[in-house]
Scaffold this active site. Structure first.
Site, short mmCIF file in Angstrom:
data_model
loop_
_atom_site.label_atom_id
_atom_site.label_comp_id
_atom_site.label_asym_id
_atom_site.label_seq_id
_atom_site.Cartn_x
_atom_site.Cartn_y
_atom_site.Cartn_z
N ASP A 263 11.33 -10.45 6.78
CA ASP A 263 10.57 -11.40 7.86
C ASP A 263 11.57 -12.96 7.92
O ASP A 263 11.72 -13.23 8.75
CB ASP A 263 9.38 -11.67 7.50
N LYS B 249 12.17 -5.55 1.95
CA LYS B 249 10.88 -6.26 1.90
C LYS B 249 10.48 -5.72 0.17
O LYS B 249 9.39 -5.12 0.14
CB LYS B 249 9.66 -5.70 2.80
N TYR C 45 11.95 6.55 10.24
CA TYR C 45 11.95 7.37 11.44
C TYR C 45 12.13 8.77 11.09
O TYR C 45 11.78 9.77 11.89
CB TYR C 45 13.20 7.09 12.34
N ASP D 231 18.61 -5.98 17.25
CA ASP D 231 18.28 -6.25 18.78
C ASP D 231 17.97 -7.87 19.10
O ASP D 231 18.20 -8.38 19.78
CB ASP D 231 16.83 -5.56 19.29
N ASP E 238 16.95 -1.71 13.15
CA ASP E 238 16.45 -1.34 14.74
C ASP E 238 16.08 -2.79 15.21
O ASP E 238 16.66 -3.27 16.35
CB ASP E 238 15.27 -0.27 14.70
#
Ligand code: NAD
Length: 359
Positions: A221, A189, A139, A249, A245
């Site tokens: 994942d 990852k 970001y 959620d 992020d």
């Protein structure tokens, strides 16, 4: 005396923070007094002061021990250019205060098992917390931008982390795990990303300072899969900005409602002081503002996090969370909450009541 800064913001922000003000009185009754300050943020600050957060408010926030943020935004300010919109006030505070560790708990409360989309025997005892790196990663990475013209347009984002950025958030995660069930899952990852490899290496090095905390590594994942398959296996989940992020959620979805979730953003203050910004995960809910139907649970639990992480009062935090649990188990409900922009129909409405916590 610790300084509390209340930033109510817009919509239901002032309504949920009104319950936090009651709790400030409750804490005083148990020997913890604060110097309380108030300032505008978001749309309210745009209207009165010409910017989503003023320099004076940023200066107040820098001196505060804890900032209790309500929510910002609403239709009135939606047409403003992005740089002038209400949420820029929050982003500026996070940036200027160096709040790099985002704590996002997700818990299925006893009595609210039916709110989780997962079967109670699968999700019933879920009690986990994310430590998401908040000021680095994709970001913020440079270079970024868009170039070219159709049909050859390109867009670029950069995922970048330094060793120091990873180490400081890892320390925050391990310290937090020490106060919980002493298990930390680090998520990246490393199989396909350079930053993932560095993340795994640095977290492993930091873990050597916390031999009492068990460390597991997990690919992001697989973490998404495991959060749905067996969420009770997690205690503290440490991860980067982007994965945090998304996955926090997802965990909020497992808990059943983003609307009940508190959060904290912590930085590294001088002399061990940890300034923190505490806020409900939900937004300003303009559709119900002023109707008396705002559920204050997320704001109340955010105050409990402030007591624990910035105000040195873990016993009061425990008491407040226990009182919340008792109230929810006894049937205190607001209407079911959708997520940000989910536009879900609300199935039913319940009156809200909120008893004072006992201690
Ligand atoms: P929202 O979270 O404000 O509302 C989503 C749905 O959940 C709405 O139906 C709302 O009524 C309900 N809801 C949310 N919190 C509730 C509560 N405490 N009690 C009862 N019902 C609640 O998300 P949205 O509708 O996507 O966004 C509305 C505004 O909030 C927008 O301007 C958005 O930019 C802003 N927003 C602010 C923040 C923040 O301040 N941190 C976060 C998300 C969205």
């Amino acid at each position: 005396m610790p300084i509390l800064l209340l930033l109510d913001g817009d919509g239901i922000g002032p309504e949920v923070n009104a319950q936090v003000r009651r709790l400030i009185g409750w804490a005083a009754g148990h020997g913890l007094t604060f110097e309380s300050q108030h300032a505008r943020i978001g749309g309210a600050a745009i209207d009165a002061e010409g910017a989503p957060v003023s320099d004076a408010t940023v200066a107040l926030a820098a001196k505060a021990d804890a900032i209790l943020f309500g929510a910002v935004g609403g239709p009135k300010w939606e047409k403003l250019p992005r740089a002038q919109r209400p949420e820029q006030g929050l982003l500026r505070l996070r940036r200027e205060l160096g709040l790099f560790a985002n704590l996002r708990p997700a818990r299925v409360w006893p009595g609210l098992e039916d709110v989780s989309p997962l079967r109670p025997e699968r999700a019933g005892d879920t009690d986990l917390i994310f430590v998401r790196e908040l000021t680095g990663g994709v970001y913020f990475g440079e270079p970024r931008g868009q170039s070219g013209t159709a049909p050859e347009r390109r867009a670029l984002d950069t995922q970048a982390y330094s060793e120091a950025e990873i180490a400081r958030v890892a320390h925050a995660g391990f310290r937090l795990a020490r106060g919980r069930r002493r298990h930390l899952t680090s998520v990246e990852k490393a199989n396909v990303m350079e930053t993932g490899q560095l993340w795994r290496a640095v977290v492993t090095e930091v873990a050597a300072s916390y031999p009492d905390v068990t460390l597991a590594h997990m690919f992001a994942d697989n973490c998404a899969f495991q959060l749905v398959r067996a969420p009770t296996q997690f205690d503290v989940i440490l991860t980067d900005n982007l994965f945090g992020d998304l996955l926090s959620d997802l965990a909020g979805g497992v808990a059943g409602s983003l609307g009940l979730l508190p959060s904290a953003a912590l930085g590294e203050g001088p002399e061990g002081r940890t300034p923190g910004l505490y806020e409900p995960v939900h937004g300003s809910a303009p559709d119900i503002a002023g109707t008396g139907r705002a559920n204050p649970v997320a704001a109340i639990l955010s105050f409990a996090m402030a007591l624990r992480h910035s105000l040195g009062a873990p016993a009061l935090a425990d008491a407040l969370e226990a009182a919340t649990g008792r109230a929810l188990a006894a049937g205190a409900r607001a209407r079911p909450l959708g997520g940000r922009g989910m536009g879900q129909p609300h199935r039913q409405c319940h009156p809200i009541w909120w008893p004072s916590p006992s201690y």
